[in-house]
Design an enzyme around this catalytic site. Structure first.
Site, PDB file in Angstrom:
ATOM      1  N   ASN A   9     -10.182  -1.743  -5.439  1.00 46.43           N
ATOM      2  CA  ASN A   9      -9.418  -0.510  -5.631  1.00 46.43           C
ATOM      3  C   ASN A   9      -8.275  -0.816  -6.606  1.00 46.43           C
ATOM      4  O   ASN A   9      -7.386  -1.608  -6.297  1.00 46.43           O
ATOM      5  CB  ASN A   9      -8.884  -0.031  -4.267  1.00 46.43           C
ATOM      6  CG  ASN A   9      -8.098   1.253  -4.392  1.00 46.43           C
ATOM      7  OD1 ASN A   9      -7.293   1.399  -5.304  1.00 46.43           O
ATOM      8  ND2 ASN A   9      -8.312   2.175  -3.475  1.00 46.43           N
ATOM      9  N   HIS A  12      -3.417   0.652  -7.789  1.00 56.42           N
ATOM     10  CA  HIS A  12      -2.066   0.121  -7.982  1.00 56.42           C
ATOM     11  C   HIS A  12      -1.837  -0.485  -9.364  1.00 56.42           C
ATOM     12  O   HIS A  12      -0.699  -0.745  -9.737  1.00 56.42           O
ATOM     13  CB  HIS A  12      -1.698  -0.841  -6.853  1.00 56.42           C
ATOM     14  CG  HIS A  12      -1.592  -0.113  -5.541  1.00 56.42           C
ATOM     15  ND1 HIS A  12      -0.861   1.045  -5.415  1.00 56.42           N
ATOM     16  CD2 HIS A  12      -2.149  -0.344  -4.334  1.00 56.42           C
ATOM     17  CE1 HIS A  12      -0.963   1.493  -4.174  1.00 56.42           C
ATOM     18  NE2 HIS A  12      -1.745   0.671  -3.501  1.00 56.42           N
ATOM     19  N   HIS A  52      -8.761   6.392  -6.518  1.00 55.89           N
ATOM     20  CA  HIS A  52      -8.457   7.622  -5.785  1.00 55.89           C
ATOM     21  C   HIS A  52      -7.744   8.566  -6.749  1.00 55.89           C
ATOM     22  O   HIS A  52      -6.620   8.291  -7.171  1.00 55.89           O
ATOM     23  CB  HIS A  52      -7.552   7.261  -4.597  1.00 55.89           C
ATOM     24  CG  HIS A  52      -7.241   8.421  -3.692  1.00 55.89           C
ATOM     25  ND1 HIS A  52      -6.544   8.258  -2.522  1.00 55.89           N
ATOM     26  CD2 HIS A  52      -7.523   9.742  -3.776  1.00 55.89           C
ATOM     27  CE1 HIS A  52      -6.408   9.434  -1.918  1.00 55.89           C
ATOM     28  NE2 HIS A  52      -6.986  10.354  -2.662  1.00 55.89           N
ATOM     29  N   ARG A  54      -5.801  11.428  -6.834  1.00 54.53           N
ATOM     30  CA  ARG A  54      -5.053  12.257  -5.883  1.00 54.53           C
ATOM     31  C   ARG A  54      -4.651  13.580  -6.520  1.00 54.53           C
ATOM     32  O   ARG A  54      -4.448  13.654  -7.744  1.00 54.53           O
ATOM     33  CB  ARG A  54      -3.792  11.517  -5.433  1.00 54.53           C
ATOM     34  CG  ARG A  54      -4.066  10.228  -4.682  1.00 54.53           C
ATOM     35  CD  ARG A  54      -2.768   9.622  -4.170  1.00 54.53           C
ATOM     36  NE  ARG A  54      -2.193  10.435  -3.133  1.00 54.53           N
ATOM     37  CZ  ARG A  54      -2.176  10.124  -1.837  1.00 54.53           C
ATOM     38  NH1 ARG A  54      -2.679   8.979  -1.418  1.00 54.53           N
ATOM     39  NH2 ARG A  54      -1.649  10.932  -0.957  1.00 54.53           N
ATOM     40  N   ARG A  58      -0.478  10.737  -8.684  1.00 53.48           N
ATOM     41  CA  ARG A  58       0.642   9.784  -8.679  1.00 53.48           C
ATOM     42  C   ARG A  58       0.274   8.437  -9.304  1.00 53.48           C
ATOM     43  O   ARG A  58       1.139   7.712  -9.745  1.00 53.48           O
ATOM     44  CB  ARG A  58       1.174   9.562  -7.265  1.00 53.48           C
ATOM     45  CG  ARG A  58       0.241   8.824  -6.363  1.00 53.48           C
ATOM     46  CD  ARG A  58       0.883   8.494  -5.044  1.00 53.48           C
ATOM     47  NE  ARG A  58       1.176   9.682  -4.270  1.00 53.48           N
ATOM     48  CZ  ARG A  58       1.409   9.652  -2.959  1.00 53.48           C
ATOM     49  NH1 ARG A  58       1.403   8.506  -2.314  1.00 53.48           N
ATOM     50  NH2 ARG A  58       1.641  10.755  -2.287  1.00 53.48           N
ATOM     51  N   GLU A  79     -12.593   8.013  -4.647  1.00 56.10           N
ATOM     52  CA  GLU A  79     -12.002   8.538  -3.410  1.00 56.10           C
ATOM     53  C   GLU A  79     -11.404   9.894  -3.731  1.00 56.10           C
ATOM     54  O   GLU A  79     -10.707  10.051  -4.736  1.00 56.10           O
ATOM     55  CB  GLU A  79     -10.894   7.617  -2.911  1.00 56.10           C
ATOM     56  CG  GLU A  79     -11.375   6.254  -2.477  1.00 56.10           C
ATOM     57  CD  GLU A  79     -10.199   5.387  -2.029  1.00 56.10           C
ATOM     58  OE1 GLU A  79      -9.055   5.874  -1.986  1.00 56.10           O
ATOM     59  OE2 GLU A  79     -10.433   4.220  -1.744  1.00 56.10           O
ATOM     60  N   THR A 110      -3.102   6.330   1.895  1.00 55.67           N
ATOM     61  CA  THR A 110      -3.907   7.099   2.841  1.00 55.67           C
ATOM     62  C   THR A 110      -3.633   6.631   4.270  1.00 55.67           C
ATOM     63  O   THR A 110      -3.801   5.467   4.584  1.00 55.67           O
ATOM     64  CB  THR A 110      -5.401   6.924   2.499  1.00 55.67           C
ATOM     65  OG1 THR A 110      -5.569   7.129   1.112  1.00 55.67           O
ATOM     66  CG2 THR A 110      -6.246   7.909   3.274  1.00 55.67           C
ATOM     67  N   GLU A 160     -16.912   4.728   5.633  1.00 52.97           N
ATOM     68  CA  GLU A 160     -15.956   3.636   5.434  1.00 52.97           C
ATOM     69  C   GLU A 160     -15.032   3.634   6.642  1.00 52.97           C
ATOM     70  O   GLU A 160     -14.327   4.623   6.896  1.00 52.97           O
ATOM     71  CB  GLU A 160     -15.162   3.830   4.137  1.00 52.97           C
ATOM     72  CG  GLU A 160     -14.186   2.666   3.919  1.00 52.97           C
ATOM     73  CD  GLU A 160     -13.575   2.636   2.522  1.00 52.97           C
ATOM     74  OE1 GLU A 160     -14.231   3.058   1.559  1.00 52.97           O
ATOM     75  OE2 GLU A 160     -12.425   2.181   2.421  1.00 52.97           O
ATOM     76  N   HIS A 199      -8.865  -0.694   3.809  1.00 51.95           N
ATOM     77  CA  HIS A 199      -7.448  -0.383   4.030  1.00 51.95           C
ATOM     78  C   HIS A 199      -6.744  -1.558   4.710  1.00 51.95           C
ATOM     79  O   HIS A 199      -7.040  -1.891   5.844  1.00 51.95           O
ATOM     80  CB  HIS A 199      -7.234   0.880   4.873  1.00 51.95           C
ATOM     81  CG  HIS A 199      -5.900   1.501   4.589  1.00 51.95           C
ATOM     82  ND1 HIS A 199      -5.734   2.513   3.673  1.00 51.95           N
ATOM     83  CD2 HIS A 199      -4.682   1.212   5.061  1.00 51.95           C
ATOM     84  CE1 HIS A 199      -4.471   2.847   3.617  1.00 51.95           C
ATOM     85  NE2 HIS A 199      -3.801   2.063   4.439  1.00 51.95           N
TER      86      HIS A 199
HETATM   87  N1  PXP Z   1     -10.281   2.500   1.159  1.00 55.84           N
HETATM   88  C1  PXP Z   1      -9.665   3.718   1.158  1.00 55.84           C
HETATM   89  C2  PXP Z   1     -10.462   4.920   1.543  1.00 55.84           C
HETATM   90  C3  PXP Z   1      -8.312   3.842   0.771  1.00 55.84           C
HETATM   91  O1  PXP Z   1      -7.730   5.049   0.770  1.00 55.84           O
HETATM   92  C4  PXP Z   1      -7.609   2.678   0.371  1.00 55.84           C
HETATM   93  C5  PXP Z   1      -6.184   2.792  -0.054  1.00 55.84           C
HETATM   94  O2  PXP Z   1      -6.070   3.507  -1.214  1.00 55.84           O
HETATM   95  C6  PXP Z   1      -8.307   1.459   0.356  1.00 55.84           C
HETATM   96  C7  PXP Z   1      -9.620   1.393   0.786  1.00 55.84           C
HETATM   97  C8  PXP Z   1      -7.650   0.191  -0.109  1.00 55.84           C
HETATM   98  O3  PXP Z   1      -6.608  -0.135   0.744  1.00 55.84           O
HETATM   99  P1  PXP Z   1      -5.640  -1.332   0.350  1.00 55.84           P
HETATM  100  O4  PXP Z   1      -4.993  -0.960  -0.937  1.00 55.84           O
HETATM  101  O5  PXP Z   1      -4.707  -1.409   1.507  1.00 55.84           O
HETATM  102  O6  PXP Z   1      -6.519  -2.545   0.207  1.00 55.84           O
END
Ligand code: PXP
Length: 247
Positions: A9, A12, A52, A54, A58, A79, A110, A160, A199
Site C-alpha cells: 500500500n 503514504h 486508496h 479517498r 488526502r 481501495e 481506515t 480482507e 492494517h
Molecule cells: N488494507 C486496508 C483495507 C487499509 O485500509 C489499509 C490502510 O490504508 C491497509 C491495508 C494498510 O494498512 P497499514 O498502512 O497499516 O499497513
C-alpha cells in the site's frame, strides 16, 4: 516459494508528496512519485500495488491511479468507499481488485471494518456493477462470521480481514484477536473465499500473521514506507517478503 503474497500500500508515499504539494496544479508529477515507488516495489518482488482513492483525496489523486494502471506489471488493488463518484472512477480504471472499505472523513486511517451486514442494500448495486465489469471485490471486514456470510451473499471473490485490533493490542487481548483472525480465516476459506488481511501489519507482528492458515495476500503500507526511509523502498519490501516466509 513464498505462499503468502504481498500487496504494498503506497498511500503514504502520496501522503509525503501532499504534505508539500497539495493544491498545486499537476501535483501528481511532484516528488515522491507514486509510480516510481510502485515500480520499485515490483522490482523487489511485491505481488501487487494497493492504493486508496479517498473521497477527500488526502493522499492518492485520480491521476495517480490512472498512471499506475498504465505502468504496473503486477496488479492494482483499489481501495474505495462506496460512493457513486469513486465507483465511476473504478469502472474506468478497471483494477484487478477492489477492496471495499468504510470511509470516514475525520479518521486518520481506515478504522474498523466495513459493516457488510448493515450496509448490504447499499453495497449490493456497487458489487453488482464491479462484478459485471470483471473486477474482483474484497470487502475489508472485521474477522467475524456474519460479515463473511454477508460478503459471500454480495458476490465477493475475497475478504480482507482487518488486523488493526490485533496490531493495536498486547498480551491476552492480542492473543484473542489473533484467535479471531485464525477462526475467521478458516471460516472464510470454508465458504470459498480467498482470504487476505491487512492494517497495522509490521516487521514484528508478521511472525504471528504468517502462521495463520488460509491467508493468501497481505496488504501492508505504513510499516514498509517507514522502513524505506532508512533502507530504501526496494530493500524494505524485500525485507518484508523475507519476513513473510513461514518458519
Ligand atoms: N488494507 C486496508 C483495507 C487499509 O485500509 C489499509 C490502510 O490504508 C491497509 C491495508 C494498510 O494498512 P497499514 O498502512 O497499516 O499497513
Amino acid at each position: 516459494m513464498n505462499a503468502l503474497r504481498l500487496g504494498v500500500n503506497i498511500d503514504h508515499v502520496a501522503t509525503l508528496r501532499q504534505a508539500r504539494y497539495t493544491g498545486m496544479p499537476g501535483s501528481h508529477n511532484c516528488e515522491p512519485d507514486v509510480v516510481v515507488a510502485a515500480l520499485a516495489c515490483e522490482r523487489a518482488g511485491a505481488h501487487g500495488i494497493t492504493v486508496h482513492l479517498r473521497a477527500d483525496r488526502r493522499h492518492i489523486q485520480d491521476e495517480d491511479v490512472f498512471r499506475l494502471r498504465k505502468s504496473l506489471t503486477t496488479k492494482l488493488n483499489l481501495e474505495m468507499g462506496n460512493t457513486p463518484e469513486i465507483l465511476e472512477i473504478a469502472l474506468r480504471i478497471q483494477p484487478e481488485d477492489v477492496c471495499l472499505v468504510p470511509e470516514n472523513r475525520r479518521e486518520v486511517t481506515t478504522e474498523g471494518g466495513l459493516d457488510v451486514v448493515l450496509q448490504f442494500d447499499a453495497l449490493a448495486p456497487t458489487a453488482k456493477r464491479l462484478n459485471a465489469a470483471g473486477i474482483r471485490i474484497s470487502p475489508f471486514i472485521e474477522p467475524d462470521a456474519a460479515q463473511i456470510d454477508a460478503s459471500v451473499a454480495l458476490g465477493a471473490h475475497s475478504v480482507e480481514l482487518h488486523t488493526g485490533a490485533f496490531a493495536n493490542t498486547l498480551g491476552e487481548a492480542h492473543q484473542r484477536e489473533l484467535a479471531r483472525i485464525r477462526e475467521a480465516a478458516a471460516y472464510a476459506h470454508g465458504r470459498g473465499l480467498q482470504v487476505n488481511a491487512g492494517h497495522g501489519i509490521n516487521y514484528t507482528n508478521i511472525a504471528e500473521i504468517r502462521e495463520v492458515p488460509h491467508l493468501s495476500e497481505l496488504n501492508i503500507g505504513h510499516s514498509i514506507v517507514c522502513r524505506a526511509i532508512f533502507v530504501g523502498l526496494e530493500a524494505a519490501v524485500a525485507e518484508m517478503l523475507a519476513a513473510m516466509q513461514k518458519k
